[in-house]
Design a protein around this motif. Sequence first.
Motif, short mmCIF file in Angstrom:
data_model
loop_
_atom_site.label_atom_id
_atom_site.label_comp_id
_atom_site.label_asym_id
_atom_site.label_seq_id
_atom_site.Cartn_x
_atom_site.Cartn_y
_atom_site.Cartn_z
N PHE A 1 1.17 -1.06 0.01
CA PHE A 1 -0.52 0.18 0.41
C PHE A 1 1.20 1.27 0.13
O PHE A 1 1.82 1.49 0.72
CB PHE A 1 -0.73 0.09 1.40
CG PHE A 1 -1.69 -0.95 1.50
CD1 PHE A 1 -3.34 -0.99 1.11
CD2 PHE A 1 -1.91 -2.18 2.34
CE1 PHE A 1 -4.39 -2.11 1.26
CE2 PHE A 1 -2.69 -2.88 2.45
CZ PHE A 1 -3.82 -2.99 1.46
N ASP A 2 0.69 2.03 -0.59
CA ASP A 2 0.65 3.77 -0.84
C ASP A 2 0.34 3.86 0.71
O ASP A 2 -0.83 3.62 0.73
CB ASP A 2 0.82 4.05 -2.26
CG ASP A 2 1.00 5.55 -1.59
OD1 ASP A 2 2.47 6.56 -1.46
OD2 ASP A 2 0.34 6.99 -2.44
N ILE A 3 1.18 5.52 0.90
CA ILE A 3 0.37 5.60 2.27
C ILE A 3 -0.48 7.41 1.85
O ILE A 3 -1.90 7.30 1.86
CB ILE A 3 1.24 6.38 3.19
CG1 ILE A 3 2.48 4.78 4.21
CG2 ILE A 3 0.36 6.53 4.76
CD1 ILE A 3 3.12 5.20 5.13
N ASP A 4 0.17 7.96 1.32
CA ASP A 4 -0.63 9.40 1.05
C ASP A 4 -1.20 9.71 -0.65
O ASP A 4 -0.79 8.72 -1.30
CB ASP A 4 0.61 10.79 0.91
CG ASP A 4 1.48 10.68 2.53
OD1 ASP A 4 0.84 11.15 3.27
OD2 ASP A 4 2.57 10.40 1.84
N GLY A 5 -2.48 9.55 0.06
CA GLY A 5 -3.61 9.89 -1.19
C GLY A 5 -4.17 8.05 -0.97
O GLY A 5 -4.70 8.30 -2.19
N CYS A 6 -3.47 6.96 -0.59
CA CYS A 6 -3.93 5.73 -0.75
C CYS A 6 -4.43 5.40 0.27
O CYS A 6 -5.66 5.01 0.50
CB CYS A 6 -3.21 5.10 -1.01
SG CYS A 6 -3.25 3.25 -1.20
N GLY B 1 -2.04 2.29 -5.25
CA GLY B 1 -1.38 3.61 -4.57
C GLY B 1 -2.18 3.85 -5.46
O GLY B 1 -3.17 4.01 -6.77
N ASP B 2 -1.73 5.79 -5.13
CA ASP B 2 -2.52 7.12 -6.44
C ASP B 2 -1.61 7.69 -7.35
O ASP B 2 -2.78 8.61 -7.85
CB ASP B 2 -2.91 8.40 -5.57
CG ASP B 2 -2.13 9.17 -4.30
OD1 ASP B 2 -1.18 7.69 -3.91
OD2 ASP B 2 -2.05 9.75 -4.86
N ASP B 3 -0.58 7.39 -7.19
CA ASP B 3 -0.23 8.03 -8.64
C ASP B 3 0.75 7.02 -9.34
O ASP B 3 1.10 5.71 -9.44
CB ASP B 3 1.55 8.49 -7.41
CG ASP B 3 2.26 9.68 -8.99
OD1 ASP B 3 3.03 9.39 -9.28
OD2 ASP B 3 2.67 10.72 -7.93
N LEU C 1 4.98 6.64 -9.51
CA LEU C 1 5.42 5.91 -8.30
C LEU C 1 4.97 4.57 -8.70
O LEU C 1 5.77 3.76 -7.95
CB LEU C 1 5.42 6.87 -7.53
CG LEU C 1 5.67 8.39 -7.46
CD1 LEU C 1 5.58 8.89 -5.81
CD2 LEU C 1 7.12 8.50 -7.71
N GLU C 2 3.87 4.66 -8.26
CA GLU C 2 3.37 3.45 -8.20
C GLU C 2 3.16 2.06 -8.92
O GLU C 2 3.32 0.94 -9.38
CB GLU C 2 2.07 3.10 -7.05
CG GLU C 2 1.97 3.17 -5.93
CD GLU C 2 1.98 4.96 -5.18
OE1 GLU C 2 1.13 5.89 -5.69
OE2 GLU C 2 2.69 5.32 -4.15
N CYS C 3 1.95 2.78 -9.97
CA CYS C 3 1.40 1.80 -11.09
C CYS C 3 3.09 1.49 -12.07
O CYS C 3 3.02 0.48 -12.94
CB CYS C 3 0.73 2.42 -12.18
SG CYS C 3 -0.90 2.94 -11.19
MG LIG Z 1 0.42 8.78 -2.25
#
Ligand SMILES: [Mg+2]
Length: 296
Positions: free
Chosen positions: A18-23, A231-233, A236-238
């Motif tokens: 899991f990402d943290i901020d925005g997720c 994640g939400d980015d 970064l994540e995808c």
């Molecule tokens: Mg994020």
Amino acid sequence: MNPEELTRRLAAVRGVMFDIDGCLILSDGPSGLGGSVLPGAREAIDLVRNSGRNLAVFTNGSGQAPHQIADSLRGLGLDIRDHEVLTPAVVAAETMQALYQQQPLLVFGGIGMHHDFQKRGLNVVDLDRALAGEPTNAVAVVIGWDTDFGRDKLQVAAEAVLAGAEIYCTSDAPSFASGHRLNVGVSGFIAAGLSHVTRCPYRVLGKPSAEAMEILVQRLGVSAEQVLIIGDDLILECSMARASGALGILVTTGTNSAADAEFAPADRKPDVVVDSMTEFVELLSLVSEPSVPRAV
Ligand SMILES: [Mg+2]
């Protein structure tokens, strides 16, 4: 991805990042300190844990040490253990140890940066002495969340780079999701500036780097194909999921929207888009059996 393929991939997932901020949360500052939990986040953590899968939370923030982030997340009701938190500083310390062993390193940032370097007993240059003019002989300059980085530090860092040190950076994300406004990134700003004055490139060690993925896979104890990254980015994540063969999910409660995902280049496209962690829980529930007996 068609529904059958998605079900097959979800059923094969043994570790979730899991990402943290925005997720999981939206906060007003970096590194998951404080803030509010996004709907479904607590249930998502519990579902992954109770289904016997391993989990990690991975921020690209380097302002806080893993145990501080875990403590803050627990304070918000998220069941996260200290060892499950990854930051780019953890990746940086491990990578520097592998590449340079006990050679001198110039490290910029606060406790979030220095904690894992100290834990590993790495040879970090005394910054006060370097700022006083003592030669650093540094083989690497590692840039993290350093909000006090001014002209004097730039001079020391640039001299090390011009003498042959490599530049590393925790994250060059321009910004990240927060509760009230866009939060701008610090480490990428410094690294880009240092790169500009030295004409030397920098390398990112946080998400979505190969180094970050390698350490994530080690922590989760599974193969990259068994990892689910949410994640939400997109960058970064995808893209980290795409490059490694992990299953990539975009949650649209932060930086990027469903429309962003639709028009994203192939190397950043998520396999699935969900509009909340609640929807993610519904999706993962379809293929999850609790591994521990329920209390009766
Ligand atoms: Mg994020």
